[in-house]
Write a protein that holds these residues in place. Structure first.
Motif, PDB file in Angstrom:
ATOM      1  N   LYS A 141       0.803  -1.228   0.000  1.00 20.58           N
ATOM      2  CA  LYS A 141       0.000   0.000   0.000  1.00 20.58           C
ATOM      3  C   LYS A 141       0.838   1.283   0.000  1.00 20.58           C
ATOM      4  N   LYS A 161       3.608   3.746  -2.037  1.00 21.79           N
ATOM      5  CA  LYS A 161       4.118   4.007  -3.375  1.00 21.79           C
ATOM      6  C   LYS A 161       4.866   5.332  -3.379  1.00 21.79           C
ATOM      7  N   SER A 211      -0.571   0.233  -8.000  1.00 18.85           N
ATOM      8  CA  SER A 211      -1.319  -0.359  -6.893  1.00 18.85           C
ATOM      9  C   SER A 211      -0.495  -1.493  -6.322  1.00 18.85           C
ATOM     10  N   GLU A 230      -1.535  -3.933  -3.388  1.00 27.48           N
ATOM     11  CA  GLU A 230      -2.441  -4.426  -2.346  1.00 27.48           C
ATOM     12  C   GLU A 230      -1.853  -5.616  -1.602  1.00 27.48           C
TER      13      GLU A 230
END
Lengths: 113, 116
Positions: free
Chosen positions: A53, A55, A67, A69
């Motif tokens: 999560k 970046k 993304s 996750e």
């Protein structure tokens, strides 16, 4: 052996489409990276992630998002593909340890028509 | 400003001879690392060799060795006894720390063609 797998080797999309490039690594690496490679320009960093999560923008993030996750998966998203995003895209991963090399996938050659 | 400079044009080298690929870098950080990667025409990037800025000895890995000259900020790759399979692009990269995160800055690469 470290395995970094990119979902497609070759991909052709149309201008304006939303494009997803997927990357999965199997070595529990903390860090993951997306680069694009163009002739004469070498590798340029688009985005990277040092944790789930998380970046960080690289040198050329405009027109892209990412993304993460799950730890093993890092996705690159072209929100609205344009012809100047035609390129070779390379995903890499590494441990967050000084001196540890980045390991690369085989690359996705993306053409935007 | 460019951090990694690889300026040699495409190189042709005879099989079984040695080839040296130049790489100069620019950093003010006393702690850094230098990597060399090989990219054959198939496209994958293959890690070859690593040199840390505090390493006392030049790195070696099989037929690959690094001529590390810290004062000159150069880290040249030497490939001994070239083989046809060494034909590829070669990239020099430097580890840099940006906001506490490790990332690599790449040069633009050197093309090597090994001829029989």
């Amino acid at each position: 052996d470290v395995k970094v797998t990119q979902s497609s080797r070759y991909l052709v999309k149309r201008t304006g489409e939303k494009v997803f490039l997927e990357c999965v690594q199997d070595m529990d690496h903390e860090n993951m990276f997306w680069y694009r490679q163009d002739p004469g320009l070498g590798l340029r960093l688009i985005y990277f992630s040092y944790d789930v999560k998380m970046k960080e923008k690289g040198d050329i993030p405009e027109g892209y998002s990412v993304s993460r996750e799950k730890k093993e998966r890092f996705s690159l998203i072209l929100e609205s593909a344009s012809t100047n995003q035609t390129s070779m895209y390379l995903c890499a991963s590494s441990f967050a340890v000084r001196g540890h090399p980045q390991h690369f996938g085989d690359g996705t050659r993306l053409s935007i028509l | 400003a460019q951090k990694i400079t690889q300026t040699q044009p495409g190189m042709f080298v005879q099989e079984k001879e040695a080839v040296t690929l130049d790489c100069t870098y620019d950093t003010s950080d006393p702690s850094y690392g230098l990597f060399w990667y090989k990219q054959p025409s198939s496209g994958e990037m293959i890690f070859l060799i690593y040199q840390g800025s505090y390493d006392q000895q030049n790195a070696t890995e099989g037929r690959y060795s690094l001529n590390f000259q810290k004062a000159r900020k150069s880290a040249n790759l030497v490939i001994s006894a070239s083989q046809l399979g060494d034909s590829a692009m070669y990239f020099c990269a430097m580890r840099e720390v940006v906001y506490g995160n490790n990332r690599l800055a790449f040069g633009k690469g050197n093309q090597v063609v090994v001829i029989p």
